[in-house]
Enzyme design. Structure first.
Site, PDB file in Angstrom:
ATOM      1  N   THR A  39       0.831  -1.202   0.000  1.00 38.57           N
ATOM      2  CA  THR A  39       0.000   0.000   0.000  1.00 38.57           C
ATOM      3  C   THR A  39       0.866   1.251   0.000  1.00 38.57           C
ATOM      4  O   THR A  39       0.570   2.232  -0.694  1.00 38.57           O
ATOM      5  CB  THR A  39      -0.937   0.000   1.219  1.00 38.57           C
ATOM      6  OG1 THR A  39      -1.780  -1.158   1.169  1.00 38.57           O
ATOM      7  CG2 THR A  39      -1.814   1.245   1.241  1.00 38.57           C
ATOM      8  N   HIS A  42       1.953   1.832  -3.445  1.00 38.07           N
ATOM      9  CA  HIS A  42       0.876   2.421  -4.246  1.00 38.07           C
ATOM     10  C   HIS A  42       0.806   3.929  -4.013  1.00 38.07           C
ATOM     11  O   HIS A  42       0.647   4.720  -4.947  1.00 38.07           O
ATOM     12  CB  HIS A  42      -0.465   1.775  -3.894  1.00 38.07           C
ATOM     13  CG  HIS A  42      -0.670   0.415  -4.473  1.00 38.07           C
ATOM     14  ND1 HIS A  42      -0.517   0.131  -5.814  1.00 38.07           N
ATOM     15  CD2 HIS A  42      -1.031  -0.759  -3.888  1.00 38.07           C
ATOM     16  CE1 HIS A  42      -0.766  -1.154  -6.030  1.00 38.07           C
ATOM     17  NE2 HIS A  42      -1.067  -1.710  -4.885  1.00 38.07           N
TER      18      HIS A  42
END
Length: 345
Positions: A39, A42
């Site tokens: 994450t 990202h």
């Protein structure tokens, strides 16, 4: 103190900041280590700019020691070794009211929606703390959060001893799911196309195959005597992973969707109908998952060998680049107390 702050696509800047004194009900933590997860990558790529507002301090996989407690905090004291369950629920939405606070409709995730742990001092609500077992090293304890994800995923699967499980995706979460599933008594086969990741997983004792050079369905049928796997964990985030996971399941098998799929995927619904498969989502974790994860790590039942590299906080952007390169790197930690040099895992 220092903070590693996401300031825009491809940029993480380290700067000085003043520690935040704990208010009533809060504690201030001297953060020892913070892990970088998928994450975080990202966010680093700018893929979550619709949710993450720069500048934001990243990080939610962490361990450290309490430095200071605020008024009204009685369960904790300075020096306690802790990690933080980085989710804050509203308490009154339909999900919370139904007992599903971990998927609260108004969930706040620290390190995404608010500043996270990639800083040398972090002030958080005391009710988010999870105590670390005596003797658990703080660098190893930075794996509690991703291990809690794996514990929750295996719990969602209702995996039973003796069952056969297939994991699609051999990144850190896939390795942890496979490890937790084995500790639950399952037999596990992992599919991962990246040769370096397969080598790391095999070094950690996992059985792996390359889905690009193997007939996934045929291999699983041979492994299971033609029955199929009881559970498939889709951790790859790929269309091929979804197809392979559905194809390899036995009658009444369970598909657990772990990866974040940014686009819609085609799914063979006829096979789901024909074999009466169950599809389960697995997003976050409960407190009991965090506590079990800490116990597994303390007991040496989770492979801490997936930690590939530790970088000081001042080299946070270098750490992101190293993980992004995928060059034999599985898990990178940030040493939030050290300002220079490079340390081994």
């Amino acid at each position: 103190m220092r903070q590693a702050t996401y300031t825009g696509k491809g940029t993480v800047l380290v700067h000085q900041a003043d520690p935040v004194p704990p208010a009533a009900g809060q504690v201030r933590i001297d953060v020892a280590y913070t892990g970088i997860c998928g994450t975080d990558l990202h966010i680093f790529h700018g893929a979550m700019d619709d949710r993450v507002t720069p500048p934001t301090v990243l990080g939610h996989e962490m361990a450290g020691r309490i430095a200071e407690v605020g008024d009204g905090v009685t369960r904790w004291r300075a020096g306690d070794a802790v990690t933080v369950m980085p989710i804050a629920s509203c308490g009154d939405c339909p999900a919370c009211s139904a007992g599903h606070a971990h998927v609260c409709h108004r969930l706040v995730f620290l390190g995404i929606d608010r500043d996270g742990a990639m800083q040398s001092s972090w002030t958080v609500p005391a009710d988010l703390l999870v105590r670390l077992p005596e003797g658990l090293r703080l660098d190893h304890a930075a794996l509690v959060e991703p291990t809690a994800v794996a514990v929750h995923d295996v719990r969602r699967a209702q995996l039973c001893p003796g069952e056969k499980a297939v994991v699609f995706g051999g990144g850190p979460i896939g390795v942890l799911i496979a490890s937790v599933a084995r500790r639950a008594g399952a037999q596990v086969l992992m599919f991962e196309p990246n040769a370096q990741r397969r080598a790391i997983a095999q070094r950690l004792g996992l059985t792996c195959a390359d889905p690009h050079t193997s007939d996934v369905r045929a291999l699983v049928e041979e492994w299971t005597g033609g029955v199929g796997a009881a559970v498939a964990f889709e951790v790859s985030g790929s269309a091929a992973g979804v197809t392979g996971a559905v194809d390899c399941l036995q009658v009444h098998g369970r598909l657990v969707v772990v990866a974040i799929h940014p686009v819609a995927r085609e799914v063979e619904l006829h096979r789901i109908f024909w074999r009466e498969l169950t599809v389960l989502g697995a997003r976050l974790y409960w407190r009991q998952d965090f506590e079990q994860a800490a116990r597994l790590l303390a007991a040496g039942r989770v492979p801490v060998g997936l930690i590939s590299r530790i970088e000081p906080l001042t080299r946070a952007e270098v750490a992101f680049d190293a993980l992004d390169s995928g060059a034999g790197v599985m898990k990178v930690l940030i040493d939030c107390q050290r300002s220079e040099g490079n340390g081994p895992a």
